[in-house]
Write a protein that holds these residues in place. Structure first.
Motif, PDB file in Angstrom:
ATOM      1  N   ALA A   1       0.826  -1.209   0.000  1.00 14.22           N
ATOM      2  CA  ALA A   1       0.000   0.000   0.000  1.00 14.22           C
ATOM      3  C   ALA A   1       0.860   1.258   0.000  1.00 14.22           C
ATOM      4  O   ALA A   1       0.534   2.247  -0.648  1.00 14.22           O
ATOM      5  N   ALA A   2       1.975   1.216   0.714  1.00 10.22           N
ATOM      6  CA  ALA A   2       2.844   2.396   0.797  1.00 10.22           C
ATOM      7  C   ALA A   2       3.661   2.599  -0.470  1.00 10.22           C
ATOM      8  O   ALA A   2       3.966   3.731  -0.845  1.00 10.22           O
ATOM      9  N   ILE A   3       4.019   1.523  -1.152  1.00 10.82           N
ATOM     10  CA  ILE A   3       4.955   1.622  -2.266  1.00 10.82           C
ATOM     11  C   ILE A   3       4.263   1.683  -3.623  1.00 10.82           C
ATOM     12  O   ILE A   3       4.701   2.418  -4.514  1.00 10.82           O
ATOM     13  N   ASP A   4       3.210   0.916  -3.808  1.00 11.52           N
ATOM     14  CA  ASP A   4       2.595   0.789  -5.131  1.00 11.52           C
ATOM     15  C   ASP A   4       1.912   2.087  -5.568  1.00 11.52           C
ATOM     16  O   ASP A   4       1.483   2.891  -4.747  1.00 11.52           O
ATOM     17  N   ASN A   5       1.783   2.280  -6.870  1.00 11.35           N
ATOM     18  CA  ASN A   5       1.308   3.553  -7.411  1.00 11.35           C
ATOM     19  C   ASN A   5      -0.168   3.512  -7.801  1.00 11.35           C
ATOM     20  O   ASN A   5      -0.533   3.858  -8.919  1.00 11.35           O
ATOM     21  N   ALA A   6      -1.029   3.141  -6.892  1.00 13.00           N
ATOM     22  CA  ALA A   6      -2.445   3.087  -7.236  1.00 13.00           C
ATOM     23  C   ALA A   6      -3.342   3.524  -6.086  1.00 13.00           C
ATOM     24  O   ALA A   6      -4.265   2.828  -5.706  1.00 13.00           O
ATOM     25  N   TRP A   7      -3.076   4.686  -5.526  1.00 16.72           N
ATOM     26  CA  TRP A   7      -3.990   5.224  -4.515  1.00 16.72           C
ATOM     27  C   TRP A   7      -5.157   5.937  -5.184  1.00 16.72           C
ATOM     28  O   TRP A   7      -6.275   5.878  -4.699  1.00 16.72           O
TER      29      TRP A   7
ATOM     30  N   THR B   1      -5.849   7.852 -17.461  1.00 15.21           N
ATOM     31  CA  THR B   1      -4.543   8.357 -17.905  1.00 15.21           C
ATOM     32  C   THR B   1      -3.607   8.740 -16.764  1.00 15.21           C
ATOM     33  O   THR B   1      -2.488   9.152 -17.009  1.00 15.21           O
ATOM     34  N   VAL B   2      -4.057   8.611 -15.518  1.00 17.08           N
ATOM     35  CA  VAL B   2      -3.246   9.014 -14.374  1.00 17.08           C
ATOM     36  C   VAL B   2      -3.318   7.933 -13.293  1.00 17.08           C
ATOM     37  O   VAL B   2      -4.378   7.382 -13.020  1.00 17.08           O
ATOM     38  N   SER B   3      -2.177   7.653 -12.690  1.00 17.81           N
ATOM     39  CA  SER B   3      -2.100   6.761 -11.532  1.00 17.81           C
ATOM     40  C   SER B   3      -1.252   7.463 -10.480  1.00 17.81           C
ATOM     41  O   SER B   3      -0.108   7.820 -10.731  1.00 17.81           O
ATOM     42  N   THR B   4      -1.833   7.669  -9.311  1.00 15.99           N
ATOM     43  CA  THR B   4      -1.177   8.447  -8.272  1.00 15.99           C
ATOM     44  C   THR B   4      -0.924   7.577  -7.047  1.00 15.99           C
ATOM     45  O   THR B   4      -1.780   6.794  -6.644  1.00 15.99           O
TER      46      THR B   4
ATOM     47  N   ALA C   1       1.070   9.262 -21.550  1.00 12.19           N
ATOM     48  CA  ALA C   1       1.180  10.149 -22.709  1.00 12.19           C
ATOM     49  C   ALA C   1       1.947   9.422 -23.804  1.00 12.19           C
ATOM     50  O   ALA C   1       3.032   8.891 -23.562  1.00 12.19           O
ATOM     51  N   ASN C   2       1.391   9.394 -24.983  1.00 15.22           N
ATOM     52  CA  ASN C   2       2.027   8.729 -26.129  1.00 15.22           C
ATOM     53  C   ASN C   2       2.339   7.272 -25.832  1.00 15.22           C
ATOM     54  O   ASN C   2       3.431   6.780 -26.125  1.00 15.22           O
ATOM     55  N   SER C   3       1.412   6.568 -25.229  1.00 14.64           N
ATOM     56  CA  SER C   3       1.532   5.142 -24.900  1.00 14.64           C
ATOM     57  C   SER C   3       2.668   4.824 -23.940  1.00 14.64           C
ATOM     58  O   SER C   3       3.160   3.692 -23.903  1.00 14.64           O
ATOM     59  N   ALA C   4       3.112   5.798 -23.166  1.00 16.98           N
ATOM     60  CA  ALA C   4       4.173   5.577 -22.178  1.00 16.98           C
ATOM     61  C   ALA C   4       3.810   6.308 -20.886  1.00 16.98           C
ATOM     62  O   ALA C   4       3.208   7.376 -20.916  1.00 16.98           O
ATOM     63  N   TRP C   5       4.189   5.713 -19.767  1.00 16.89           N
ATOM     64  CA  TRP C   5       3.930   6.316 -18.467  1.00 16.89           C
ATOM     65  C   TRP C   5       5.095   7.221 -18.088  1.00 16.89           C
ATOM     66  O   TRP C   5       6.245   6.824 -18.178  1.00 16.89           O
ATOM     67  N   HIS C   6       4.768   8.444 -17.645  1.00 18.75           N
ATOM     68  CA  HIS C   6       5.778   9.422 -17.261  1.00 18.75           C
ATOM     69  C   HIS C   6       5.532   9.857 -15.820  1.00 18.75           C
ATOM     70  O   HIS C   6       4.416  10.164 -15.428  1.00 18.75           O
ATOM     71  N   TYR C   7       6.608   9.917 -15.054  1.00 16.11           N
ATOM     72  CA  TYR C   7       6.544  10.289 -13.644  1.00 16.11           C
ATOM     73  C   TYR C   7       6.564  11.806 -13.497  1.00 16.11           C
ATOM     74  O   TYR C   7       7.355  12.495 -14.128  1.00 16.11           O
TER      75      TYR C   7
END
Length: 158
Positions: free
Chosen positions: A21-27, A32-35, A44-50
């Protein structure tokens, strides 16, 4: 012996859930966004950007981050204290210190998830809470059950 193994297995499972829960990027997730607690991933453009979490109030975000990390630390510490108490606690005594540490872990993850719910996404209509958020609440329930178990449990006198 079987009950002891079950308690240790439940405790290890709870620690794993807290860490995921603390580490994974799905809160908070949209199409188009995972926080997560540490950053934001945008498609964006079929690639995930941090990107950084610039849209969130910093004081609430830091409170969520801190209490989530503290929940992990207290849960891990409670497991080590429980194992130590198995060998050092006199027979017939309760595992009070382990229970208190687990209760603190329970309160920390509850505070983190509550602040995240109330302050970071109060009126958002696009998207929803992700699996890491759900794991945080499941971890809250499991840590609470473990805390009560430790507070009630007595060391057997064989």
């Amino acid at each position: 012996m079987l009950m002891l193994a079950g308690i240790v297995l439940l405790h290890i499972t709870t620690i794993i859930l807290l860490l995921v829960a603390a580490i994974d990027n799905a809160w908070w997730v949209t199409n188009t966004v995972s926080t997560d607690l540490w950053g934001r991933w945008e498609l964006a453009n079929s690639a995930w950007h941090y990107t950084n979490l610039k849209d969130y109030p910093e004081e609430y975000l830091q409170a969520v981050q801190a209490t989530t990390v503290l929940a992990c630390i207290f849960a891990i510490l409670a497991l080590f204290v429980f194992v130590a108490q198995l060998f050092t606690l006199p027979k017939g005594q309760r595992f009070t210190f382990s229970g208190i540490l687990q209760l603190i872990s329970c309160l920390c993850i509850m505070i983190a998830a509550s602040i995240y719910t109330a302050e970071l996404h109060p009126n958002k209509t696009e998207g929803g809470f992700g699996h890491s958020y759900v794991l945080a609440w499941i971890s809250f329930v499991l840590t609470f059950i473990l805390a009560i178990t430790y507070l009630i449990l007595r060391k057997k006198s064989e």
